[in-house]
Write a protein that holds these residues in place. Structure first.
Motif, PDB file in Angstrom:
ATOM      1  N   PHE A   1      27.063  26.245  30.620  1.00 51.54           N
ATOM      2  CA  PHE A   1      26.847  25.721  29.266  1.00 51.54           C
ATOM      3  C   PHE A   1      25.366  25.749  28.851  1.00 51.54           C
ATOM      4  N   GLY A   2      24.588  26.570  29.547  1.00 47.35           N
ATOM      5  CA  GLY A   2      23.156  26.633  29.256  1.00 47.35           C
ATOM      6  C   GLY A   2      22.848  26.966  27.803  1.00 47.35           C
ATOM      7  N   ASP A   3      23.755  27.705  27.151  1.00 45.35           N
ATOM      8  CA  ASP A   3      23.492  28.120  25.764  1.00 45.35           C
ATOM      9  C   ASP A   3      24.331  27.332  24.758  1.00 45.35           C
ATOM     10  N   ARG A   4      24.916  26.220  25.188  1.00 48.18           N
ATOM     11  CA  ARG A   4      25.774  25.452  24.265  1.00 48.18           C
ATOM     12  C   ARG A   4      25.271  24.023  24.067  1.00 48.18           C
ATOM     13  N   LEU A   5      23.969  23.813  24.297  1.00 48.15           N
ATOM     14  CA  LEU A   5      23.440  22.454  24.207  1.00 48.15           C
ATOM     15  C   LEU A   5      23.461  21.947  22.766  1.00 48.15           C
ATOM     16  N   LEU A   6      23.918  20.745  22.600  1.00 47.79           N
ATOM     17  CA  LEU A   6      23.998  20.088  21.305  1.00 47.79           C
ATOM     18  C   LEU A   6      22.594  19.870  20.743  1.00 47.79           C
ATOM     19  N   GLU A   7      22.443  20.100  19.441  1.00 50.31           N
ATOM     20  CA  GLU A   7      21.143  19.930  18.806  1.00 50.31           C
ATOM     21  C   GLU A   7      20.683  18.471  18.891  1.00 50.31           C
ATOM     22  N   GLY A   8      19.421  18.285  19.196  1.00 52.68           N
ATOM     23  CA  GLY A   8      18.876  16.928  19.253  1.00 52.68           C
ATOM     24  C   GLY A   8      18.842  16.352  20.657  1.00 52.68           C
ATOM     25  N   VAL A   9      19.537  17.007  21.586  1.00 54.80           N
ATOM     26  CA  VAL A   9      19.526  16.555  22.981  1.00 54.80           C
ATOM     27  C   VAL A   9      18.384  17.266  23.709  1.00 54.80           C
ATOM     28  N   SER A  10      17.612  16.516  24.479  1.00 51.98           N
ATOM     29  CA  SER A  10      16.467  17.111  25.175  1.00 51.98           C
ATOM     30  C   SER A  10      16.825  17.516  26.595  1.00 51.98           C
ATOM     31  N   PRO A  11      16.667  18.785  26.928  1.00 52.85           N
ATOM     32  CA  PRO A  11      16.920  19.205  28.305  1.00 52.85           C
ATOM     33  C   PRO A  11      15.759  18.825  29.215  1.00 52.85           C
ATOM     34  N   VAL A  12      16.065  18.395  30.440  1.00 53.43           N
ATOM     35  CA  VAL A  12      15.013  18.117  31.425  1.00 53.43           C
ATOM     36  C   VAL A  12      15.370  18.802  32.740  1.00 53.43           C
ATOM     37  N   ASP A  13      14.346  19.122  33.533  1.00 58.17           N
ATOM     38  CA  ASP A  13      14.593  19.615  34.889  1.00 58.17           C
ATOM     39  C   ASP A  13      14.479  18.426  35.852  1.00 58.17           C
ATOM     40  N   TYR A  14      14.521  18.701  37.155  1.00 57.76           N
ATOM     41  CA  TYR A  14      14.490  17.580  38.104  1.00 57.76           C
ATOM     42  C   TYR A  14      13.207  16.771  37.994  1.00 57.76           C
ATOM     43  N   GLY A  15      12.096  17.466  37.692  1.00 57.91           N
ATOM     44  CA  GLY A  15      10.833  16.750  37.501  1.00 57.91           C
ATOM     45  C   GLY A  15      10.931  15.782  36.326  1.00 57.91           C
ATOM     46  N   GLY A  16      11.594  16.251  35.250  1.00 55.98           N
ATOM     47  CA  GLY A  16      11.778  15.408  34.076  1.00 55.98           C
ATOM     48  C   GLY A  16      12.665  14.204  34.382  1.00 55.98           C
ATOM     49  N   PHE A  17      13.658  14.427  35.227  1.00 56.87           N
ATOM     50  CA  PHE A  17      14.550  13.348  35.689  1.00 56.87           C
ATOM     51  C   PHE A  17      13.703  12.267  36.359  1.00 56.87           C
ATOM     52  N   VAL A  18      12.828  12.693  37.256  1.00 50.54           N
ATOM     53  CA  VAL A  18      11.973  11.742  37.978  1.00 50.54           C
ATOM     54  C   VAL A  18      11.070  10.988  37.005  1.00 50.54           C
ATOM     55  N   GLU A  19      10.507  11.733  36.045  1.00 53.33           N
ATOM     56  CA  GLU A  19       9.628  11.087  35.063  1.00 53.33           C
ATOM     57  C   GLU A  19      10.364  10.015  34.269  1.00 53.33           C
ATOM     58  N   LEU A  20      11.607  10.300  33.915  1.00 56.40           N
ATOM     59  CA  LEU A  20      12.397   9.319  33.154  1.00 56.40           C
ATOM     60  C   LEU A  20      12.612   8.049  33.970  1.00 56.40           C
ATOM     61  N   THR A  21      12.927   8.211  35.246  1.00 52.64           N
ATOM     62  CA  THR A  21      13.155   7.013  36.072  1.00 52.64           C
ATOM     63  C   THR A  21      11.853   6.238  36.256  1.00 52.64           C
ATOM     64  N   ALA A  22      10.716   6.972  36.264  1.00 56.39           N
ATOM     65  CA  ALA A  22       9.429   6.295  36.467  1.00 56.39           C
ATOM     66  C   ALA A  22       8.912   5.630  35.199  1.00 56.39           C
ATOM     67  N   SER A  23       9.196   6.241  34.045  1.00 55.00           N
ATOM     68  CA  SER A  23       8.629   5.709  32.808  1.00 55.00           C
ATOM     69  C   SER A  23       9.438   4.543  32.243  1.00 55.00           C
ATOM     70  N   ASN A  24      10.688   4.400  32.697  1.00 59.55           N
ATOM     71  CA  ASN A  24      11.493   3.274  32.228  1.00 59.55           C
ATOM     72  C   ASN A  24      11.330   2.078  33.161  1.00 59.55           C
ATOM     73  N   LYS A  25      11.440   0.879  32.578  1.00 63.26           N
ATOM     74  CA  LYS A  25      11.271  -0.344  33.363  1.00 63.26           C
ATOM     75  C   LYS A  25      12.430  -0.529  34.339  1.00 63.26           C
ATOM     76  N   ASN A  26      13.627  -0.192  33.884  1.00 62.62           N
ATOM     77  CA  ASN A  26      14.793  -0.336  34.758  1.00 62.62           C
ATOM     78  C   ASN A  26      15.852   0.702  34.406  1.00 62.62           C
ATOM     79  N   CYS A  27      16.933   0.693  35.164  1.00 61.71           N
ATOM     80  CA  CYS A  27      17.892   1.776  35.067  1.00 61.71           C
ATOM     81  C   CYS A  27      19.304   1.293  35.401  1.00 61.71           C
ATOM     82  N   GLN A  28      20.266   1.701  34.597  1.00 60.83           N
ATOM     83  CA  GLN A  28      21.668   1.379  34.914  1.00 60.83           C
ATOM     84  C   GLN A  28      22.429   2.688  35.088  1.00 60.83           C
ATOM     85  N   SER A  29      23.045   2.845  36.271  1.00 65.15           N
ATOM     86  CA  SER A  29      23.905   4.006  36.502  1.00 65.15           C
ATOM     87  C   SER A  29      25.332   3.608  36.175  1.00 65.15           C
TER      88      SER A  29
END
Lengths: 111, 98, 121
Positions: free
Chosen positions: B68-96
């Motif tokens: 689905f690499g070419d079917r991403l919905l407009e307005g959604v931001s793609p991240v790689d694994y580094g971006g995943f890590v940044e999100l967990t670090a930049s947020n105060k907390n996290c709910q899975s």
């Protein structure tokens, strides 16, 4: 797994000596386990054991020592709701040792 | 805060529950949840609506893996694994939302 | 106390079908020893954990629901249920075996935002 023999009857225990089937517990088993633990059961010991049995009957868990101490204080009087008093009766810990004699599992969080 | 979803919205209510409760913050779609952010998916409208309150991210490698690499919905931001890590670090907390 | 952290346990699974509910409860009981600010949240099927009258003899599984009533003795008194989760399951506060605070979805979201640590089950 291990077994203890009391009055010709066999009771299954885990490797630490806790009864596997809590429903098989009776006063004779309690006295036997107490003896193995080097404890002379007195009325004061039984007060705590009976309290633990009632607590487990109601909540289906063995209370943490802190919770037990507080609850004993409420039920049996403030002088008995102290670690000194409870450890005096059960030197290896009112959680670990008293629960074993009461035929309860080891309290959650007790190592 | 960061909300992480890893189940397809068509077989599991985790995304719905998250969108119901989350008032703000980041939502990251990973594993089977990435399909929620693809064009034509039944959840796309719900996700669009949530973008007014939250920022939505999708883990690109999981999207690619499912074709689905070419079917991403407009307005959604793609991240790689580094971006995943940044999100967990930049947020105060996290709910899975398991 | 300045080193007190806000811990939230988010329970979203029904009991017995999976081990999540029991595991969460055990972690909560252990966490109680550390004197932190602990909240328990029941969302989605997690609400079923608090249903009164559970009888597990027939499935030969331990009924751990009475332990939720012991939480007060562990000084864990912040129990929250999300309104829509409860209502979607045909339940009201009278069906639950402990006193809880019922929150709207927005209140639940805000409470979650305020936490230092969120543990998901």
């Amino acid at each position: 797994m291990a077994n203890i023999e009391v009055d010709g009857k066999s009771y299954e225990t885990d490797e630490e000596g806790y009864l596997v089937d809590l429903t098989t517990w009776n006063a004779d088993v309690a006295n036997y386990i107490a003896k193995v633990e080097n404890i002379d059961m007195t009325e004061q010991h039984w007060e705590v054991i009976n309290f633990l049995r009632e607590y487990f009957e109601e909540y289906q868990i063995a209370p943490a020592v802190r919770v037990l101490t507080k609850a004993i204080g409420k039920k049996l009087g403030a002088d008995k709701g102290t670690s000194e008093y409870l450890y005096g009766l059960f030197p290896y810990g009112p959680g670990k040792q008293a629960c074993k004699i009461a035929g309860l599992p080891k309290p959650t969080g007790c190592v | 805060m960061l909300h992480i979803i890893n189940k397809s919205p068509l077989t599991n209510g985790a995304l719905d529950s998250c969108l119901r409760v989350a008032q703000s913050g980041d939502i990251l779609l990973i594993e089977d949840a990435v399909v929620a952010a693809t064009t034509g998916n039944a959840s796309a409208a719900k996700l669009k609506e949530a973008m007014g309150r939250c920022k939505v991210y999708v883990l690109q490698p999981d999207l690619d893996a499912r074709g689905f690499g070419d079917r991403l919905l407009e307005g959604v931001s793609p991240v790689d694994y580094g971006g995943f890590v940044e999100l967990t670090a930049s947020n105060k907390n996290c709910q899975s939302w398991l | 106390m300045s080193d007190m952290k806000k811990f939230m346990f988010v329970n979203r699974k029904a009991p017995y079908g999976t081990i999540y509910a029991l595991e969460s409860l055990e972690v909560v009981l252990i966490t109680a020893a550390f004197d932190q600010d602990v909240s328990l949240v029941f969302l989605d099927d997690g609400v079923y954990q608090l249903k009164k009258g559970q009888q597990t003899k027939g499935i030969e599984t331990k009924n751990f629901s009475p332990a939720y009533r012991a939480l007060e003795g562990y000084d864990i008194e912040k129990l929250y249920v999300e309104k829509e989760s409860m209502e979607a399951r045909g339940l009201s506060e009278e069906d639950l075996l402990v006193d809880v605070t019922v929150l709207s979805r927005a209140e639940m979201g805000e409470l979650m935002d305020q936490q230092d640590v969120v543990l998901s089950f």
